[in-house]
Scaffold this motif. Sequence first.
Motif, short mmCIF file in Angstrom:
data_model
loop_
_atom_site.label_atom_id
_atom_site.label_comp_id
_atom_site.label_asym_id
_atom_site.label_seq_id
_atom_site.Cartn_x
_atom_site.Cartn_y
_atom_site.Cartn_z
N ARG A 1 0.83 -1.20 0.00
CA ARG A 1 0.00 0.00 0.00
C ARG A 1 0.87 1.25 0.00
O ARG A 1 0.48 2.30 -0.53
N THR A 2 2.04 1.18 0.61
CA THR A 2 2.96 2.32 0.59
C THR A 2 3.36 2.66 -0.84
O THR A 2 3.38 3.83 -1.23
N GLU A 3 3.69 1.65 -1.63
CA GLU A 3 4.07 1.87 -3.03
C GLU A 3 2.89 2.42 -3.83
O GLU A 3 3.07 3.29 -4.70
N VAL A 4 1.69 1.90 -3.57
CA VAL A 4 0.51 2.38 -4.28
C VAL A 4 0.27 3.85 -3.96
O VAL A 4 0.00 4.67 -4.86
N LEU A 5 0.39 4.22 -2.69
CA LEU A 5 0.17 5.60 -2.30
C LEU A 5 1.22 6.52 -2.92
O LEU A 5 0.88 7.62 -3.38
N SER A 6 2.47 6.11 -2.94
CA SER A 6 3.51 6.91 -3.59
C SER A 6 3.15 7.17 -5.05
O SER A 6 3.30 8.29 -5.56
N ALA A 7 2.67 6.13 -5.74
CA ALA A 7 2.30 6.28 -7.14
C ALA A 7 1.15 7.26 -7.31
O ALA A 7 1.13 8.06 -8.27
N MET A 8 0.18 7.22 -6.41
CA MET A 8 -0.95 8.14 -6.50
C MET A 8 -0.51 9.59 -6.31
O MET A 8 -0.93 10.49 -7.05
N ILE A 9 0.37 9.82 -5.33
CA ILE A 9 0.84 11.18 -5.08
C ILE A 9 1.73 11.66 -6.21
O ILE A 9 1.66 12.83 -6.62
N ASN A 10 2.56 10.78 -6.76
CA ASN A 10 3.42 11.15 -7.88
C ASN A 10 2.61 11.56 -9.11
O ASN A 10 3.09 12.34 -9.95
N ALA A 11 1.40 11.05 -9.23
CA ALA A 11 0.53 11.44 -10.34
C ALA A 11 -0.32 12.65 -9.97
O ALA A 11 -0.57 13.53 -10.81
N LEU A 12 -0.74 12.72 -8.73
CA LEU A 12 -1.68 13.76 -8.31
C LEU A 12 -1.05 15.15 -8.31
O LEU A 12 -1.65 16.11 -8.82
N VAL A 13 0.15 15.28 -7.75
CA VAL A 13 0.76 16.61 -7.63
C VAL A 13 1.01 17.26 -9.00
O VAL A 13 0.58 18.40 -9.23
N PRO A 14 1.69 16.60 -9.94
CA PRO A 14 1.88 17.26 -11.24
C PRO A 14 0.59 17.50 -12.01
O PRO A 14 0.49 18.48 -12.77
N THR A 15 -0.40 16.64 -11.82
CA THR A 15 -1.68 16.86 -12.50
C THR A 15 -2.37 18.10 -11.94
O THR A 15 -2.97 18.88 -12.69
N LEU A 16 -2.29 18.31 -10.63
CA LEU A 16 -2.85 19.51 -10.03
C LEU A 16 -2.12 20.75 -10.53
O LEU A 16 -2.74 21.80 -10.78
#
Length: 322
Positions: free
Chosen positions: A238-253
């Motif tokens: 779940r740690t890796e999944v969360l990192s992936a979500m944040i890595n996509a979320l910040v630049p998209t924002l």
Amino acid sequence: MLSVLLALLADGKFHSGQDLGNALGVSRSAVWKQMQLVQALGLEVYSVKGRGYRVPGGIDLLDAEKLVAGFDPGVAGKIELQPVEYSMPSTNAAALAGFADLSAGCRLYVAEQQTAGRGRRGRQWVSPFAANLYFSLTWQFTNGVAALEGLSLVVGVALLRGLRQLGVNDVSVKWPNDLLWRNRKLAGVLLEMAGDASGDCNVVIGVGLNVNMPRQEMNDVDQPWVDLTEIMGKVPSRTEVLSAMINALVPTLEEFVKEGFSGLRDEWQAANGFQDQPVVLQTAQHSIQGVCRGVNETGALLLETGSGTEAFHGGEVSLRAS
């Protein structure tokens, strides 16, 4: 003490009461009392005389250090990670309370379990311990509510990007804030705002993502659902999944801040799970039938009815296949 005990039990193996007591610096009877706290979190504990205690399947605990280490270089310096909580009422509520002393940048709130997690329209978000992802990211916008048009759809695009990086495809979006896999809910988004509606405002972006939902919890979910375990078979931590979500979320924002929703509209449209399908749009007062024609430049739903094509904005609405 509970954090140490959970870390020891995370491997799913048997640990004797004596060994656990030595590690915790307490008596075996005190270990038994701590086990009651573990069970209170909703975890199943096996106790076998002569062998000790184990949590079948282990516990996939979030690791703050590995989480930050997994952030991309362009993301890591922009995130202020709050302490990962074992249990809290709501990550969104904690984020809203944190606005009182919000510094520059954005904060990430994460919990292993929510006791009062919410979806849209006040619905409960089922949040079993250390099973799924429950997190909230704060973001500051400078042009008031007008700058937020289409934001929930943008978050959906970001999550799609993150899932694709993990190898998860065939995920669709459902207006205005759900992610589906074969018409079953995989993730949901809840946005909440504080501040000046016409000036600087802070937004909480709350996300719930099903990773490894305990099957006994399914009776508490009132709609078809799916998790990454069913989709992928073998799931990263779940740690890796969360990192992936944040890595996509910040630049998209950041992309959204520069271009608005219009720059991301085509990507959302391509993943629209209800495109050109007959649907029923439900509001607090009305039930409207029509054909979904996607969204306009502001993220409003385009519904073709007998009166023509009309645009419907966010609010107390839900969408269901007709």
